[in-house]
Design a protein around this motif. Structure first.
Motif, PDB file in Angstrom:
ATOM      1  N   GLY A 190       0.824  -1.206   0.000  1.00 42.90           N
ATOM      2  CA  GLY A 190       0.000   0.000   0.000  1.00 42.90           C
ATOM      3  C   GLY A 190       0.856   1.253   0.000  1.00 42.90           C
ATOM      4  O   GLY A 190       0.554   2.233  -0.707  1.00 42.90           O
ATOM      5  N   TYR A 191       1.944   1.228   0.762  1.00 45.12           N
ATOM      6  CA  TYR A 191       2.870   2.370   0.787  1.00 45.12           C
ATOM      7  C   TYR A 191       3.529   2.556  -0.576  1.00 45.12           C
ATOM      8  O   TYR A 191       3.699   3.687  -1.052  1.00 45.12           O
ATOM      9  CB  TYR A 191       3.935   2.147   1.868  1.00 45.12           C
ATOM     10  CG  TYR A 191       5.009   3.207   1.891  1.00 45.12           C
ATOM     11  CD1 TYR A 191       4.730   4.505   2.318  1.00 45.12           C
ATOM     12  CD2 TYR A 191       6.303   2.920   1.466  1.00 45.12           C
ATOM     13  CE1 TYR A 191       5.719   5.474   2.328  1.00 45.12           C
ATOM     14  CE2 TYR A 191       7.298   3.878   1.473  1.00 45.12           C
ATOM     15  CZ  TYR A 191       6.992   5.164   1.902  1.00 45.12           C
ATOM     16  OH  TYR A 191       7.968   6.136   1.906  1.00 45.12           O
ATOM     17  N   ASP A 192       3.884   1.446  -1.216  1.00 50.71           N
ATOM     18  CA  ASP A 192       4.475   1.507  -2.555  1.00 50.71           C
ATOM     19  C   ASP A 192       3.526   2.186  -3.540  1.00 50.71           C
ATOM     20  O   ASP A 192       3.939   3.042  -4.333  1.00 50.71           O
ATOM     21  CB  ASP A 192       4.804   0.093  -3.039  1.00 50.71           C
ATOM     22  CG  ASP A 192       5.216   0.058  -4.500  1.00 50.71           C
ATOM     23  OD1 ASP A 192       6.279   0.604  -4.832  1.00 50.71           O
ATOM     24  OD2 ASP A 192       4.453  -0.508  -5.314  1.00 50.71           O
ATOM     25  N   ARG A 193       2.235   1.835  -3.499  1.00 49.08           N
ATOM     26  CA  ARG A 193       1.247   2.464  -4.395  1.00 49.08           C
ATOM     27  C   ARG A 193       1.070   3.940  -4.057  1.00 49.08           C
ATOM     28  O   ARG A 193       0.882   4.776  -4.952  1.00 49.08           O
ATOM     29  CB  ARG A 193      -0.101   1.734  -4.286  1.00 49.08           C
ATOM     30  CG  ARG A 193      -0.136   0.316  -4.832  1.00 49.08           C
ATOM     31  CD  ARG A 193       0.190   0.266  -6.324  1.00 49.08           C
ATOM     32  NE  ARG A 193       1.622   0.259  -6.579  1.00 49.08           N
ATOM     33  CZ  ARG A 193       2.195   0.746  -7.665  1.00 49.08           C
ATOM     34  NH1 ARG A 193       1.453   1.279  -8.621  1.00 49.08           N
ATOM     35  NH2 ARG A 193       3.501   0.705  -7.829  1.00 49.08           N
ATOM     36  N   TYR A 194       1.149   4.275  -2.781  1.00 47.73           N
ATOM     37  CA  TYR A 194       1.040   5.681  -2.367  1.00 47.73           C
ATOM     38  C   TYR A 194       2.191   6.508  -2.948  1.00 47.73           C
ATOM     39  O   TYR A 194       1.975   7.595  -3.515  1.00 47.73           O
ATOM     40  CB  TYR A 194       1.046   5.774  -0.844  1.00 47.73           C
ATOM     41  CG  TYR A 194       1.452   7.127  -0.309  1.00 47.73           C
ATOM     42  CD1 TYR A 194       0.606   8.229  -0.411  1.00 47.73           C
ATOM     43  CD2 TYR A 194       2.706   7.312   0.279  1.00 47.73           C
ATOM     44  CE1 TYR A 194       0.990   9.478   0.061  1.00 47.73           C
ATOM     45  CE2 TYR A 194       3.099   8.545   0.759  1.00 47.73           C
ATOM     46  CZ  TYR A 194       2.242   9.622   0.643  1.00 47.73           C
ATOM     47  OH  TYR A 194       2.630  10.855   1.097  1.00 47.73           O
ATOM     48  N   VAL A 195       3.408   5.988  -2.836  1.00 49.93           N
ATOM     49  CA  VAL A 195       4.570   6.722  -3.361  1.00 49.93           C
ATOM     50  C   VAL A 195       4.489   6.827  -4.878  1.00 49.93           C
ATOM     51  O   VAL A 195       4.765   7.887  -5.453  1.00 49.93           O
ATOM     52  CB  VAL A 195       5.883   6.028  -2.936  1.00 49.93           C
ATOM     53  CG1 VAL A 195       7.088   6.722  -3.580  1.00 49.93           C
ATOM     54  CG2 VAL A 195       6.030   6.034  -1.424  1.00 49.93           C
ATOM     55  N   ALA A 196       4.076   5.742  -5.557  1.00 52.95           N
ATOM     56  CA  ALA A 196       4.008   5.728  -7.018  1.00 52.95           C
ATOM     57  C   ALA A 196       3.027   6.765  -7.551  1.00 52.95           C
ATOM     58  O   ALA A 196       3.273   7.392  -8.594  1.00 52.95           O
ATOM     59  CB  ALA A 196       3.626   4.341  -7.514  1.00 52.95           C
ATOM     60  N   ILE A 197       1.906   6.974  -6.867  1.00 53.83           N
ATOM     61  CA  ILE A 197       0.865   7.881  -7.365  1.00 53.83           C
ATOM     62  C   ILE A 197       1.015   9.294  -6.813  1.00 53.83           C
ATOM     63  O   ILE A 197       0.819  10.272  -7.535  1.00 53.83           O
ATOM     64  CB  ILE A 197      -0.525   7.310  -7.022  1.00 53.83           C
ATOM     65  CG1 ILE A 197      -0.762   6.033  -7.838  1.00 53.83           C
ATOM     66  CG2 ILE A 197      -1.638   8.312  -7.305  1.00 53.83           C
ATOM     67  CD1 ILE A 197      -2.012   5.275  -7.476  1.00 53.83           C
ATOM     68  N   CYS A 198       1.409   9.409  -5.557  1.00 54.40           N
ATOM     69  CA  CYS A 198       1.483  10.741  -4.928  1.00 54.40           C
ATOM     70  C   CYS A 198       2.846  11.403  -5.093  1.00 54.40           C
ATOM     71  O   CYS A 198       2.948  12.635  -5.021  1.00 54.40           O
ATOM     72  CB  CYS A 198       1.129  10.641  -3.444  1.00 54.40           C
ATOM     73  SG  CYS A 198      -0.549  10.050  -3.133  1.00 54.40           S
ATOM     74  N   ASN A 199       3.900  10.600  -5.286  1.00 54.70           N
ATOM     75  CA  ASN A 199       5.245  11.167  -5.485  1.00 54.70           C
ATOM     76  C   ASN A 199       5.941  10.480  -6.662  1.00 54.70           C
ATOM     77  O   ASN A 199       7.014   9.881  -6.506  1.00 54.70           O
ATOM     78  CB  ASN A 199       6.088  11.000  -4.216  1.00 54.70           C
ATOM     79  CG  ASN A 199       5.558  11.790  -3.046  1.00 54.70           C
ATOM     80  OD1 ASN A 199       5.738  13.000  -2.973  1.00 54.70           O
ATOM     81  ND2 ASN A 199       4.898  11.100  -2.127  1.00 54.70           N
ATOM     82  N   PRO A 200       5.353  10.550  -7.863  1.00 49.20           N
ATOM     83  CA  PRO A 200       5.914   9.794  -8.996  1.00 49.20           C
ATOM     84  C   PRO A 200       7.328  10.219  -9.379  1.00 49.20           C
ATOM     85  O   PRO A 200       8.124   9.380  -9.822  1.00 49.20           O
ATOM     86  CB  PRO A 200       4.920  10.067 -10.131  1.00 49.20           C
ATOM     87  CG  PRO A 200       4.222  11.322  -9.734  1.00 49.20           C
ATOM     88  CD  PRO A 200       4.161  11.317  -8.246  1.00 49.20           C
ATOM     89  N   LEU A 201       7.647  11.503  -9.230  1.00 47.04           N
ATOM     90  CA  LEU A 201       8.967  11.982  -9.626  1.00 47.04           C
ATOM     91  C   LEU A 201      10.065  11.483  -8.680  1.00 47.04           C
ATOM     92  O   LEU A 201      11.232  11.396  -9.079  1.00 47.04           O
ATOM     93  CB  LEU A 201       8.980  13.513  -9.667  1.00 47.04           C
ATOM     94  CG  LEU A 201       8.023  14.147 -10.689  1.00 47.04           C
ATOM     95  CD1 LEU A 201       8.102  15.676 -10.619  1.00 47.04           C
ATOM     96  CD2 LEU A 201       8.341  13.665 -12.097  1.00 47.04           C
ATOM     97  N   ARG A 202       9.713  11.162  -7.455  1.00 51.02           N
ATOM     98  CA  ARG A 202      10.697  10.679  -6.475  1.00 51.02           C
ATOM     99  C   ARG A 202      10.539   9.182  -6.199  1.00 51.02           C
ATOM    100  O   ARG A 202      11.119   8.661  -5.254  1.00 51.02           O
ATOM    101  CB  ARG A 202      10.552  11.463  -5.165  1.00 51.02           C
ATOM    102  CG  ARG A 202      10.808  12.952  -5.285  1.00 51.02           C
ATOM    103  CD  ARG A 202      10.783  13.601  -3.904  1.00 51.02           C
ATOM    104  NE  ARG A 202      11.834  13.053  -3.055  1.00 51.02           N
ATOM    105  CZ  ARG A 202      11.803  13.098  -1.713  1.00 51.02           C
ATOM    106  NH1 ARG A 202      10.752  13.631  -1.097  1.00 51.02           N
ATOM    107  NH2 ARG A 202      12.796  12.603  -0.998  1.00 51.02           N
ATOM    108  N   TYR A 203       9.745   8.524  -7.033  1.00 48.78           N
ATOM    109  CA  TYR A 203       9.439   7.106  -6.784  1.00 48.78           C
ATOM    110  C   TYR A 203      10.695   6.244  -6.759  1.00 48.78           C
ATOM    111  O   TYR A 203      10.888   5.437  -5.840  1.00 48.78           O
ATOM    112  CB  TYR A 203       8.462   6.595  -7.851  1.00 48.78           C
ATOM    113  CG  TYR A 203       8.080   5.146  -7.684  1.00 48.78           C
ATOM    114  CD1 TYR A 203       7.342   4.716  -6.581  1.00 48.78           C
ATOM    115  CD2 TYR A 203       8.461   4.194  -8.635  1.00 48.78           C
ATOM    116  CE1 TYR A 203       6.984   3.389  -6.425  1.00 48.78           C
ATOM    117  CE2 TYR A 203       8.105   2.860  -8.487  1.00 48.78           C
ATOM    118  CZ  TYR A 203       7.366   2.466  -7.379  1.00 48.78           C
ATOM    119  OH  TYR A 203       7.020   1.148  -7.230  1.00 48.78           O
TER     120      TYR A 203
END
Length: 313
Positions: A119-132
């Motif tokens: 779930g955290y991985d999906r959060y980072v991918a969608i909310c912080n794509p440039l820093r993923y």
């Protein structure tokens, strides 16, 4: 000195399918192909992710670990269950029961924390794509998996130690088909309210805390998705989370029904039915939910199969 008195029960007898005595061979014929299909699909998923470099991303790394975990998870329970369906005497030794419970709890608890990490991985991918790439580097992913396993190991050790240090003097009949917490506690000669409370609180820790983390992640994910201007973009973003949400709902729904309820509402027949769903059916559907309907994964699978069938010299 008291240990010899506490281990008068040397083995346990499973009664999980005793009410279906006439259907046990049919159940064996039904469950065996499902189990083999589960092993096969998980093996395909793990092999494809390992062999295809396009899938060497955090999301598929977690998926490979999840598939490996589910393979081990079913291996702890299902083969013994299949043998017992054909056996006249369905027994397990005291030590074997303890090992089965520890391994089952270790993998199940790790599974809960692993879903939170996904779930955290999906959060980072969608909310912080440039820093993923920066935020979800290889070390971070390995660290999250290691933390999930460490939590699962610790919790399983505490619960198993508490239960199998209880005295077992009289009945050794478990109204289940594997050594789960509630049926084993039920045949213990004595267990205090404190031990029940501690086990319940650990169950809350394992289920509620990861679920809250997942909910927080998805509140932020939904907020970010709603800000995407195009409907195509919103659909694409949400589709990457849909599979995870389905698996989370099934996993936490079944586990909460069994482990987060009053002891007075314990029902061996209900628990057996629900346990079949998460030991046989859920591991069967998870590969299809996560991978076999995923276009990116199917493309990678075709590439791997092509390389295997026609090796390049």
């Amino acid at each position: 000195m008291e240990r010899s008195n506490e281990t008068l029960v040397r083995e346990f007898v499973f009664l999980g399918f005793s009410s279906l005595a006439g259907l046990q061979r049919l159940l064996f014929i039904t469950f065996l192909p499902l189990y083999l299909f589960t092993l096969g699909t998980n093996a395909i998923i793990i092999s494809t992710i390992v062999l295809d470099r396009a899938l060497h991303t955090p999301m598929y790394f977690f998926l490979a670990v999840l598939s490996c975990s589910e393979t081990c998870y079913t291996f702890v329970i299902v083969p013994k269950m299949l043998v017992d369906l054909l056996a006249q005497k369905k027994t397990i030794s005291f030590l074997g029961c303890a090992i089965q419970m520890f391994t089952f709890l270790f993998l199940g608890c790790s599974h809960s924390f692993l879903l939170a990490a996904m779930g955290y991985d999906r959060y980072v991918a969608i909310c912080n794509p440039l820093r993923y790439t920066e935020l979800m580097g290889h070390r971070v992913c390995v660290g999250l998996v290691g933390a999930a396993c460490a939590c699962g190991f610790t919790i399983a050790q505490i619960i198993t130690s508490m239960i199998f240090h209880l005295p077992f003097h009289s009945s050794n009949q478990l109204h289940h088909y594997f050594c789960d917490i509630a049926p084993v506690l039920k045949v213990a000669s004595h267990h205090s309210r404190l031990s029940q409370l501690v086990i319940f609180m650990i169950g809350v820790l394992v289920l509620v805390i990861p679920l809250l983390l997942i909910l927080i992640s998805y509140i932020r994910i939904i907020s970010a998705i709603l800000k995407i201007p195009s409907s195509t973009g919103r659909y694409k973003a949400f589709s990457t989370c849909a599979s995870h949400l389905i698996v989370v709902t099934v996993h936490y729904g079944c586990a909460s029904f069994i482990y987060l309820r009053p002891k007075s509402s314990y029902s061996s027949s209900q628990d057996t039915l629900i346990s079949v769903s998460y030991t046989i059916l859920t591991p069967l559907f998870n590969p299809m939910i996560y991978s076999l309907r995923n276009k990116e994964f199917k493309s990678a699978l075709r590439r791997v199969m092509g390389q295997t069938s026609y090796p390049i010299n």
